[in-house]
Design a protein around this motif. Structure first.
Motif, PDB file in Angstrom:
ATOM      1  N   ASN A   1     122.558  36.452  14.059  1.00  0.00           N
ATOM      2  CA  ASN A   1     123.388  37.547  14.543  1.00  0.00           C
ATOM      3  C   ASN A   1     123.069  38.841  13.794  1.00  0.00           C
ATOM      4  OD1 ASN A   1     125.104  36.048  16.435  1.00  0.00           O
ATOM      5  ND2 ASN A   1     125.763  34.965  14.580  1.00  0.00           N
ATOM      6  N   GLU A   2     122.884  38.714  12.484  1.00  0.00           N
ATOM      7  CA  GLU A   2     122.515  39.892  11.700  1.00  0.00           C
ATOM      8  C   GLU A   2     121.169  40.449  12.180  1.00  0.00           C
ATOM      9  OE1 GLU A   2     124.336  37.493  10.324  1.00  0.00           O
ATOM     10  OE2 GLU A   2     125.285  38.144   8.446  1.00  0.00           O
ATOM     11  N   VAL A   3     120.228  39.521  12.407  1.00  0.00           N
ATOM     12  CA  VAL A   3     118.909  39.940  12.874  1.00  0.00           C
ATOM     13  C   VAL A   3     119.043  40.714  14.187  1.00  0.00           C
ATOM     14  CG1 VAL A   3     116.667  39.128  13.725  1.00  0.00           C
ATOM     15  CG2 VAL A   3     117.720  38.025  11.729  1.00  0.00           C
ATOM     16  N   GLU A   4     119.837  40.160  15.100  1.00  0.00           N
ATOM     17  CA  GLU A   4     120.027  40.808  16.388  1.00  0.00           C
ATOM     18  C   GLU A   4     120.650  42.193  16.234  1.00  0.00           C
ATOM     19  OE1 GLU A   4     121.315  38.673  20.175  1.00  0.00           O
ATOM     20  OE2 GLU A   4     123.191  39.603  19.556  1.00  0.00           O
ATOM     21  N   LEU A   5     121.656  42.293  15.360  1.00  0.00           N
ATOM     22  CA  LEU A   5     122.325  43.594  15.187  1.00  0.00           C
ATOM     23  C   LEU A   5     121.367  44.631  14.605  1.00  0.00           C
ATOM     24  CD1 LEU A   5     125.811  42.288  13.988  1.00  0.00           C
ATOM     25  CD2 LEU A   5     125.316  43.400  16.176  1.00  0.00           C
ATOM     26  N   ILE A   6     120.485  44.185  13.715  1.00  0.00           N
ATOM     27  CA  ILE A   6     119.484  45.111  13.165  1.00  0.00           C
ATOM     28  C   ILE A   6     118.503  45.547  14.254  1.00  0.00           C
ATOM     29  CG2 ILE A   6     117.526  45.297  11.550  1.00  0.00           C
ATOM     30  CD1 ILE A   6     119.245  43.476   9.631  1.00  0.00           C
ATOM     31  N   GLN A   7     118.124  44.600  15.122  1.00  0.00           N
ATOM     32  CA  GLN A   7     117.266  44.971  16.262  1.00  0.00           C
ATOM     33  C   GLN A   7     117.964  46.001  17.151  1.00  0.00           C
ATOM     34  OE1 GLN A   7     116.687  40.723  17.499  1.00  0.00           O
ATOM     35  NE2 GLN A   7     114.601  41.414  17.917  1.00  0.00           N
ATOM     36  N   ILE A   8     119.264  45.788  17.377  1.00  0.00           N
ATOM     37  CA  ILE A   8     120.033  46.717  18.217  1.00  0.00           C
ATOM     38  C   ILE A   8     120.046  48.112  17.594  1.00  0.00           C
ATOM     39  CG2 ILE A   8     122.405  47.277  18.936  1.00  0.00           C
ATOM     40  CD1 ILE A   8     122.787  44.282  19.551  1.00  0.00           C
ATOM     41  N   ILE A   9     120.309  48.164  16.286  1.00  0.00           N
ATOM     42  CA  ILE A   9     120.329  49.458  15.594  1.00  0.00           C
ATOM     43  C   ILE A   9     118.979  50.147  15.763  1.00  0.00           C
ATOM     44  CG2 ILE A   9     120.382  50.550  13.301  1.00  0.00           C
ATOM     45  CD1 ILE A   9     122.415  48.332  12.482  1.00  0.00           C
ATOM     46  N   ASP A  10     117.918  49.383  15.530  1.00  0.00           N
ATOM     47  CA  ASP A  10     116.571  49.944  15.638  1.00  0.00           C
ATOM     48  C   ASP A  10     116.308  50.468  17.051  1.00  0.00           C
ATOM     49  OD1 ASP A  10     113.800  50.232  14.496  1.00  0.00           O
ATOM     50  OD2 ASP A  10     113.364  48.923  16.207  1.00  0.00           O
ATOM     51  N   GLU A  11     116.703  49.695  18.058  1.00  0.00           N
ATOM     52  CA  GLU A  11     116.441  50.060  19.447  1.00  0.00           C
ATOM     53  C   GLU A  11     117.224  51.317  19.847  1.00  0.00           C
ATOM     54  OE1 GLU A  11     116.267  46.394  21.680  1.00  0.00           O
ATOM     55  OE2 GLU A  11     116.552  47.473  23.577  1.00  0.00           O
ATOM     56  N   VAL A  12     118.497  51.371  19.435  1.00  0.00           N
ATOM     57  CA  VAL A  12     119.332  52.530  19.796  1.00  0.00           C
ATOM     58  C   VAL A  12     118.757  53.812  19.201  1.00  0.00           C
ATOM     59  CG1 VAL A  12     121.573  53.640  19.352  1.00  0.00           C
ATOM     60  CG2 VAL A  12     121.487  51.276  20.188  1.00  0.00           C
ATOM     61  N   PHE A  13     118.436  53.797  17.898  1.00  0.00           N
ATOM     62  CA  PHE A  13     117.963  55.034  17.285  1.00  0.00           C
ATOM     63  C   PHE A  13     116.554  55.407  17.754  1.00  0.00           C
ATOM     64  CE2 PHE A  13     121.474  54.156  14.304  1.00  0.00           C
ATOM     65  CZ  PHE A  13     122.127  55.371  14.427  1.00  0.00           C
TER      66      PHE A  13
ATOM     67  N   ILE B   1     117.026  36.971   6.565  1.00  0.00           N
ATOM     68  CA  ILE B   1     117.073  38.086   7.519  1.00  0.00           C
ATOM     69  C   ILE B   1     115.771  38.888   7.452  1.00  0.00           C
ATOM     70  CG2 ILE B   1     118.246  40.281   8.032  1.00  0.00           C
ATOM     71  CD1 ILE B   1     120.830  38.901   6.946  1.00  0.00           C
ATOM     72  N   TRP B   2     115.389  39.187   6.219  1.00  0.00           N
ATOM     73  CA  TRP B   2     114.180  39.979   5.989  1.00  0.00           C
ATOM     74  C   TRP B   2     112.950  39.319   6.608  1.00  0.00           C
ATOM     75  CZ3 TRP B   2     113.175  44.713   4.219  1.00  0.00           C
ATOM     76  CH2 TRP B   2     111.860  45.008   3.863  1.00  0.00           C
ATOM     77  N   GLU B   3     112.773  38.034   6.315  1.00  0.00           N
ATOM     78  CA  GLU B   3     111.570  37.340   6.790  1.00  0.00           C
ATOM     79  C   GLU B   3     111.592  37.118   8.297  1.00  0.00           C
ATOM     80  OE1 GLU B   3     109.981  34.921   2.894  1.00  0.00           O
ATOM     81  OE2 GLU B   3     111.366  33.861   4.242  1.00  0.00           O
ATOM     82  N   THR B   4     112.804  36.870   8.846  1.00  0.00           N
ATOM     83  CA  THR B   4     112.892  36.666  10.300  1.00  0.00           C
ATOM     84  C   THR B   4     112.487  37.929  11.044  1.00  0.00           C
ATOM     85  OG1 THR B   4     114.694  35.111   9.932  1.00  0.00           O
ATOM     86  CG2 THR B   4     114.384  35.899  12.179  1.00  0.00           C
ATOM     87  N   ILE B   5     112.986  39.052  10.549  1.00  0.00           N
ATOM     88  CA  ILE B   5     112.619  40.313  11.201  1.00  0.00           C
ATOM     89  C   ILE B   5     111.114  40.541  11.132  1.00  0.00           C
ATOM     90  CG2 ILE B   5     112.777  42.831  10.917  1.00  0.00           C
ATOM     91  CD1 ILE B   5     115.780  42.396  10.470  1.00  0.00           C
ATOM     92  N   GLN B   6     110.522  40.219   9.971  1.00  0.00           N
ATOM     93  CA  GLN B   6     109.064  40.363   9.838  1.00  0.00           C
ATOM     94  C   GLN B   6     108.318  39.460  10.833  1.00  0.00           C
ATOM     95  OE1 GLN B   6     107.892  42.654   7.722  1.00  0.00           O
ATOM     96  NE2 GLN B   6     109.863  43.073   6.767  1.00  0.00           N
ATOM     97  N   SER B   7     108.938  38.307  11.124  1.00  0.00           N
ATOM     98  CA  SER B   7     108.242  37.318  11.952  1.00  0.00           C
ATOM     99  C   SER B   7     108.240  37.653  13.435  1.00  0.00           C
ATOM    100  CB  SER B   7     108.884  35.938  11.761  1.00  0.00           C
ATOM    101  OG  SER B   7     110.097  35.868  12.502  1.00  0.00           O
ATOM    102  N   ILE B   8     109.145  38.548  13.845  1.00  0.00           N
ATOM    103  CA  ILE B   8     109.190  38.863  15.271  1.00  0.00           C
ATOM    104  C   ILE B   8     108.001  39.739  15.628  1.00  0.00           C
ATOM    105  CG2 ILE B   8     110.570  39.785  17.150  1.00  0.00           C
ATOM    106  CD1 ILE B   8     112.980  39.583  15.319  1.00  0.00           C
ATOM    107  N   ASN B   9     107.381  39.373  16.698  1.00  0.00           N
ATOM    108  CA  ASN B   9     106.196  40.070  17.167  1.00  0.00           C
ATOM    109  C   ASN B   9     106.386  41.577  17.177  1.00  0.00           C
ATOM    110  OD1 ASN B   9     103.799  40.640  18.314  1.00  0.00           O
ATOM    111  ND2 ASN B   9     104.047  39.305  20.093  1.00  0.00           N
TER     112      ASN B   9
ATOM    113  N   LEU C   1     109.797  46.595  14.009  1.00  0.00           N
ATOM    114  CA  LEU C   1     110.833  47.617  14.121  1.00  0.00           C
ATOM    115  C   LEU C   1     110.207  49.005  13.994  1.00  0.00           C
ATOM    116  CD1 LEU C   1     113.798  46.258  11.986  1.00  0.00           C
ATOM    117  CD2 LEU C   1     113.294  45.881  14.386  1.00  0.00           C
ATOM    118  N   SER C   2     110.776  49.965  14.707  1.00  0.00           N
ATOM    119  CA  SER C   2     110.267  51.334  14.596  1.00  0.00           C
ATOM    120  C   SER C   2     110.740  52.007  13.323  1.00  0.00           C
ATOM    121  CB  SER C   2     110.754  52.178  15.777  1.00  0.00           C
ATOM    122  OG  SER C   2     110.506  51.541  16.977  1.00  0.00           O
ATOM    123  N   ASN C   3     111.873  51.551  12.812  1.00  0.00           N
ATOM    124  CA  ASN C   3     112.466  52.213  11.649  1.00  0.00           C
ATOM    125  C   ASN C   3     112.316  51.358  10.394  1.00  0.00           C
ATOM    126  OD1 ASN C   3     113.872  54.699  12.826  1.00  0.00           O
ATOM    127  ND2 ASN C   3     114.568  53.067  14.189  1.00  0.00           N
ATOM    128  N   ASN C   4     112.437  52.001   9.237  1.00  0.00           N
ATOM    129  CA  ASN C   4     112.334  51.300   7.975  1.00  0.00           C
ATOM    130  C   ASN C   4     113.600  50.521   7.661  1.00  0.00           C
ATOM    131  OD1 ASN C   4     109.747  51.931   7.060  1.00  0.00           O
ATOM    132  ND2 ASN C   4     110.424  54.014   6.540  1.00  0.00           N
TER     133      ASN C   4
END
Lengths: 458, 458
Positions: free
Chosen positions: A138-150, A266-274, A277-280
């Motif tokens: 869920n955290e991973v998804e919310l971070i993706q959402i934040i990245d996508e919105v901005f 969370i950190w590693e999962t985000i890295q693993s997604i193809n 992220l556009s943002n840091n």
């Protein structure tokens, strides 16, 4: 309004694409639902509603000071955020809700703050929460959402994450387990006021020199693994925190380890997604967020001033995990995690940066139909209906003006940004009864048929 | 929420197609902006906000009754409708506004009423107003808008119109020129309580038998021209009111004539437009509407119970012209006219009638991606990104479950109305790594490639 709606719509669409359902709650909640959930400062900033009717009836005669009188004359208050009313909602409707419950909510909240740039008494929050699931995805998804919105809004940001458990562990490590909020608040200010300032603040709050030294030691010993590559440095620091140090004397280092492991996942999962992220995204141990109810992950988003010219330093989005929120309302052991976009602040940033809004979002008509006289009136009204049927927004200038005063109607069109002004002309060729003029051009007025008019505008 | 948003969106689109601009105003207004604008009953129903901080500081010691205390401890109040805050807004921004100013506003309002079916303490109003134009074409346009909105929503309605000037004239005719509201309120109830009830109400308010008789005479003498065709009857009645009767002794019959002529213009203009209205429009002399500020046209919309099975008798939309509204705030001689849709009541009617909402408006995901285990997790997250890029809303079931417990994930999909459940299967053919199941069918799970998956869903 049109620009703000663009921000809301962007956020709403991203939320919906991830399966979040919209809800709204009433502006007023019972005071006891809100009081005590946001700390003393929060309680002070909650707007209270005066009871209706003869509110002084039945108040004990000597109740004259503001504090004790408040309970007697005010039962309701305006919501201070969307999270607490949401928790109340979940408990109230627990039998009708399918868990995990993913909802979003875009509504105003009210705070009795002194208004200033970037801080308003009424402002919108745009929240998404997942409740009833302790998965870190869920955290991973919310971070993706934040990245996508901005990314969609064209605002470069830094997404900072931390875990409240690490802060809790530090508080225990320095022998102040009950004072995690004080430690967190002090550390939160490290960026702004430096170690000197943090020391002063902890002094004032009655922390000892020994405790301060332990805090400094902790941060320097376990958090300053240096590496040129930021991502490598973050992972190294997280790995260090995941280890239980041999020399520690702290009573409960496991909490730090637990928090660090969650962050690392969370950190590693985000890295693993193809899709990168556009943002840091950054791990920031000094990140605390003031709200009492966070117990796990904490997220905070700021404008990335290295990538744009903004001078905006406040948080424009934030969130975190809360394990106990619905417990206050009688539903324990339900974990939730959520984020909240500060739309008004985002609006200010986008205005400051310039050119962030699409050019075609201004809500205006394409056509102003000029109202020459009572003879052509029915034809003018009819034209509006015909244009609407072609999906062309069109409005009538309501006040009748003789042709000599036509300037005032065209001035209206120009000021409102309406591109075409059309009038009825019964004197011309039989089927060319429409006279059209491009409002902000020097082109001559043209006599056209309805189909010529439509093709011009489309 | 999803259904209510459909109502809002329908209204919003029609407003925008006629060139109305969106605005929003804050929930709180200064109390003096609101008080005295809605009559005594209105004042009582306005929610007052308790001042922040030590609100009792400086209150004279003997101020203990609710009424006099209120002024000292409450400076702000929640808006009661959208019209008065709009008037305040217009006056405040008069130098930046291009007149005629056409705006719409969709926001909640608050009233300290006893909640009951069709009456809520917080409810949305959806207003459109034109200010700075006294052309009756604005009224025509607003009636077209009402007709278009209810046609789109599938709710048959009767649009009743009247003119406050006629009521003013009647009040003068019976020798009670200052009491137009009392006469109007009594006449407004004619439908519900009959002449007996109206007489009783006027008695109680101190009207004489002579005044009551004059009122009955007026209505029967000048308003009951009978004709089988309703439209002809209405026009005949309006024409009768447009004439100044020779036998009259009333001091100012011109007001009645003026009001009747305005109504006749609106009536005839609507008839002249090529596109016929879908709903019935009626002239109703007993129509008054409670609000103090109307001075010309009055509009009220009710469900047409002859065309549907609704038992809903309250007004679901209303409005009128006000010549003096901004005068209270220091900007005299600006005429305005507006309407307001009661979205919550419209919602209730549509629910009562059934099948009024489009079937595809439920906001849910098309796809639930099942989260089998940590091995396939990155691929699952990646799939969501890929589906989003194809404009397919997709969400992950966040909690990890081994395949034996897959039932819980599918149950979630079924309850949420998500049509497809997809999981990752690394054991199958190389490019067919997705297993897809139609959630509410007995069809077998299928192994598919990404492109087969997309074409199935689209």
């Amino acid at each position: 309004m049109v620009k703000r709606n663009y921000i809301f719509d962007t956020i709403r669409k991203v939320y919906q694409s991830y399966g979040y359902q919209p809800i709204e709650t009433p502006a007023m909640e019972n005071s006891e639902t809100l009081m005590g959930k946001y700390g003393d400062e929060g309680d002070r900033l909650i707007f209270k509603i005066l009871n209706s009717g003869d509110f002084m009836d039945g108040v004990p005669p000597d109740t004259l000071d503001s504090k004790s009188l408040t309970k007697h004359i005010s039962e309701k208050a305006l919501r201070y955020d969307l999270t607490v009313p949401f928790a109340r909602y979940v408990v109230q409707h627990r039998n009708d809700i399918t868990f995990p419950f993913k909802r979003y909510q875009i509504q105003p909240v009210w705070r009795a703050d002194r208004p200033q740039k970037g801080r308003y008494r009424e402002f919108y929050q745009c929240d998404a929460d997942v409740i009833g699931s302790d998965s870190l995805l869920n955290e991973v998804e919310l971070i993706q959402i934040i990245d996508e919105v901005f990314t969609k809004l064209g605002v470069p940001v830094i997404i900072k994450i931390n875990n409240r458990k690490i802060l809790q562990g530090i508080a225990e490590d320095i022998g102040a387990p009950e004072r995690v909020i004080d430690v967190a608040t002090a550390l939160d200010k490290l960026d702004k006021i430096g170690w000197e300032g943090v020391k002063k603040e902890l002094d004032e709050k009655g922390f000892t020199q020994f405790q301060f030294t332990k805090l400094v030691d902790f941060i320097f010993e376990r958090m300053t693994i240096s590496a040129d590559n930021k991502d490598i440095r973050i992972l190294a620091n997280l790995n260090a925190l995941c280890e239980i140090p041999k020399s520690t004397e702290s009573p409960k280092p496991e909490i730090i380890t637990e928090g660090a492991k969650q962050l690392k996942f969370i950190w590693e999962t985000i890295q693993s997604i193809n899709k990168e992220l556009s943002n840091n995204i950054e791990f920031d141990i000094s990140l605390a967020r003031g709200l009492n109810y966070y117990t796990g992950t904490i997220i905070e988003v700021k404008v990335d001033t290295s990538k744009c010219t903004s001078r905006f330093t406040s948080s424009i989005c934030g969130g975190g995990r809360y394990d106990d929120l619905t417990g206050i309302f009688g539903l324990p052991n339900v974990s939730g995690v959520g984020i909240s976009f500060g739309a008004d602040r985002i609006y200010d940033v986008m205005e400051e940066l310039g050119n962030r809004f699409p050019k075609d979002i201004v809500a205006t008509s394409k056509v102003l139909v000029l109202n020459e006289n009572s003879e052509t009136m029915a034809l003018s009204l009819n034209l509006i209906q015909l244009l609407h049927k072609e999906q062309i927004s069109a409005q009538l200038y309501p006040d009748e003006l003789n042709p000599k005063k036509r300037g005032k109607q065209k001035e209206y069109a120009s000021k409102m940004g309406i591109p075409y002004a059309v009038s009825i002309d019964l004197t011309g060729e039989k089927n060319k009864i429409y006279k059209v003029k491009k409002v902000d051009s020097n082109e001559q007025e043209q006599s056209v048929s309805f189909y010529e008019l439509i093709s011009m505008i489309k």
